[in-house]
Design an enzyme around this catalytic site. Structure first.
Site, PDB file in Angstrom:
ATOM      1  N   LEU A  79       0.814  -1.219   0.000  1.00 46.37           N
ATOM      2  CA  LEU A  79       0.000   0.000   0.000  1.00 46.37           C
ATOM      3  C   LEU A  79       0.853   1.279   0.000  1.00 46.37           C
ATOM      4  CD1 LEU A  79      -2.813   1.434   0.298  1.00 46.37           C
ATOM      5  CD2 LEU A  79      -2.483   1.226   2.767  1.00 46.37           C
ATOM      6  N   ASP A  80       1.520   1.499   1.145  1.00 45.76           N
ATOM      7  CA  ASP A  80       2.291   2.736   1.325  1.00 45.76           C
ATOM      8  C   ASP A  80       3.465   2.768   0.342  1.00 45.76           C
ATOM      9  OD1 ASP A  80       0.772   3.678   3.576  1.00 45.76           O
ATOM     10  OD2 ASP A  80       1.775   2.182   4.814  1.00 45.76           O
TER      11      ASP A  80
ATOM     12  N   SER B 152      -0.113  -5.386   3.077  1.00 43.49           N
ATOM     13  CA  SER B 152       0.519  -4.219   3.705  1.00 43.49           C
ATOM     14  C   SER B 152       0.819  -4.457   5.179  1.00 43.49           C
ATOM     15  CB  SER B 152      -0.432  -3.025   3.577  1.00 43.49           C
ATOM     16  OG  SER B 152      -0.048  -1.966   4.427  1.00 43.49           O
ATOM     17  N   ALA B 153       1.821  -3.754   5.704  1.00 41.68           N
ATOM     18  CA  ALA B 153       2.156  -3.839   7.135  1.00 41.68           C
ATOM     19  C   ALA B 153       1.286  -2.899   7.971  1.00 41.68           C
ATOM     20  CB  ALA B 153       3.624  -3.473   7.341  1.00 41.68           C
TER      21      ALA B 153
ATOM     22  N   GLU C 248       6.235  -3.842  -4.658  1.00 39.81           N
ATOM     23  CA  GLU C 248       6.789  -3.358  -3.390  1.00 39.81           C
ATOM     24  C   GLU C 248       7.740  -2.178  -3.570  1.00 39.81           C
ATOM     25  OE1 GLU C 248       7.205  -3.156  -0.301  1.00 39.81           O
ATOM     26  OE2 GLU C 248       5.940  -4.723   0.545  1.00 39.81           O
ATOM     27  N   ASP C 249       7.728  -1.242  -2.633  1.00 35.75           N
ATOM     28  CA  ASP C 249       8.666  -0.118  -2.689  1.00 35.75           C
ATOM     29  C   ASP C 249       9.721  -0.183  -1.587  1.00 35.75           C
ATOM     30  OD1 ASP C 249       6.798   0.476  -0.581  1.00 35.75           O
ATOM     31  OD2 ASP C 249       7.638   2.504  -0.565  1.00 35.75           O
TER      32      ASP C 249
HETATM   33  C1  BG6 Z   1       4.123   0.254   6.173  1.00 30.93           C
HETATM   34  C2  BG6 Z   1       4.934   1.521   6.073  1.00 30.93           C
HETATM   35  O1  BG6 Z   1       3.363   0.083   5.021  1.00 30.93           O
HETATM   36  O2  BG6 Z   1       3.257   0.304   7.309  1.00 30.93           O
HETATM   37  C3  BG6 Z   1       5.690   1.746   7.359  1.00 30.93           C
HETATM   38  O3  BG6 Z   1       5.831   1.418   4.978  1.00 30.93           O
HETATM   39  C4  BG6 Z   1       4.720   1.773   8.532  1.00 30.93           C
HETATM   40  O4  BG6 Z   1       6.408   2.956   7.281  1.00 30.93           O
HETATM   41  C5  BG6 Z   1       3.922   0.474   8.560  1.00 30.93           C
HETATM   42  O5  BG6 Z   1       5.411   1.930   9.752  1.00 30.93           O
HETATM   43  C6  BG6 Z   1       2.883   0.430   9.682  1.00 30.93           C
HETATM   44  O6  BG6 Z   1       1.893   1.376   9.419  1.00 30.93           O
HETATM   45  P1  BG6 Z   1       0.774   1.845  10.441  1.00 30.93           P
HETATM   46  O7  BG6 Z   1      -0.163   2.644   9.580  1.00 30.93           O
HETATM   47  O8  BG6 Z   1       0.127   0.624  10.998  1.00 30.93           O
HETATM   48  O9  BG6 Z   1       1.440   2.654  11.489  1.00 30.93           O
HETATM   49 MG    MG Z   2       5.548   0.304   1.079  1.00 33.09          MG
END
Ligand code: BG6
Ligand code: MG
Length: 218
Positions: free
Chosen positions: A9-10, A113-114, A168-169
């Site tokens: 996602l991010d 996504s994380a 992925e980035d």
């Molecule tokens: C990832 C980002 O997608 O999500 C990280 O690249 C981020 O930078 C992680 O820390 C967790 O995100 P969130 O929104 O749960 O704080």
């Molecule tokens: Mg990312």
């Protein structure tokens, strides 16, 4: 189709890295140390807790468990201020066109996504209902480079990991995709993402021919 696609996602669908940076920088400022965009690269793809640990390593700070919990909450509150203002304008170039193509071609795709904020962000930009499944920081326990998030994504699509393509980035994300036995496409700096099987600057560079070729290989 015999292949499935998994999108981070991010940094792939939306550029939220800048908002994560501003929120983490605010915390670093309040703790009295410098936090730069270069430092921020280390936080990409890793979980919120791990991000805080890395930030504290950068600032050479030791804090109590209670403070840590409080910082995680306040950082996310600051981050939410930014993402609750997001609109579809912030979808990165090439994303809509690629999703439209995948729909037409009958190729399944999920989010991997994380982030625990993934559902909110997808709703903000109007993409929430487009994915066959959303695998995010709420559904996995092991952070990238562990392959858990992507293996779960493959399972949701009923596609074998070796037939999955991951966008992925982040370095940790490319490693996670490779650990899952998947085809990893690095989105962004080619040197940084040299472990990827293929590299693009952004999703506008992915042609329909690309998927047609992949499908004939499988
Ligand atoms: C990832 C980002 O997608 O999500 C990280 O690249 C981020 O930078 C992680 O820390 C967790 O995100 P969130 O929104 O749960 O704080
Ligand atoms: Mg990312």
């Amino acid at each position: 189709s015999n292949i499935g696609v998994i999108f981070d996602l991010d940094g792939v669908i939306v550029d939220t890295a800048k908002y994560h940076f501003l929120a983490w920088k605010k915390l670093a400022d309040s703790l009295g140390f410098e936090f730069t965009e270069t430092h921020n690269e280390l936080l990409k793809g890793v979980s919120r807790v791990r991000s805080l640990e890395i930030l504290l390593e950068v600032g050479n700070k030791t804090i109590t468990e209670a403070q840590k919990q409080a910082f995680l909450v306040s950082k996310n509150e600051d981050y939410l201020e930014f993402i609750t203002k997001m609109t579809a304008d912030e979808i990165l170039p090439g994303v809509n066109k690629l999703l439209n193509y995948l729909d037409e071609a009958g190729i399944k795709y999920v989010l991997g996504s994380a982030s625990k904020n993934a559902p909110l962000i997808l709703k903000q930009v109007g993409l929430y209902n487009r994915f066959a499944a959303i695998v995010d920081g709420n559904s996995v326990t092991k952070a990238k480079p562990d392959p858990e998030v992507f293996l779960l994504g493959a399972e949701k699509m009923h596609i074998k990991p070796e037939h999955c393509v991951v966008f992925e980035d982040a370095i940790a994300g490319i490693e996670a995709a490779k650990n899952a036995g998947m085809f990893a496409i690095g989105v962004g700096d080619k040197k940084t993402l040299h472990k990827a099987d293929y590299n693009v600057n952004n999703l506008t560079e992915i042609s329909e021919r690309f998927f047609e070729t992949l499908m004939t290989l499988n």
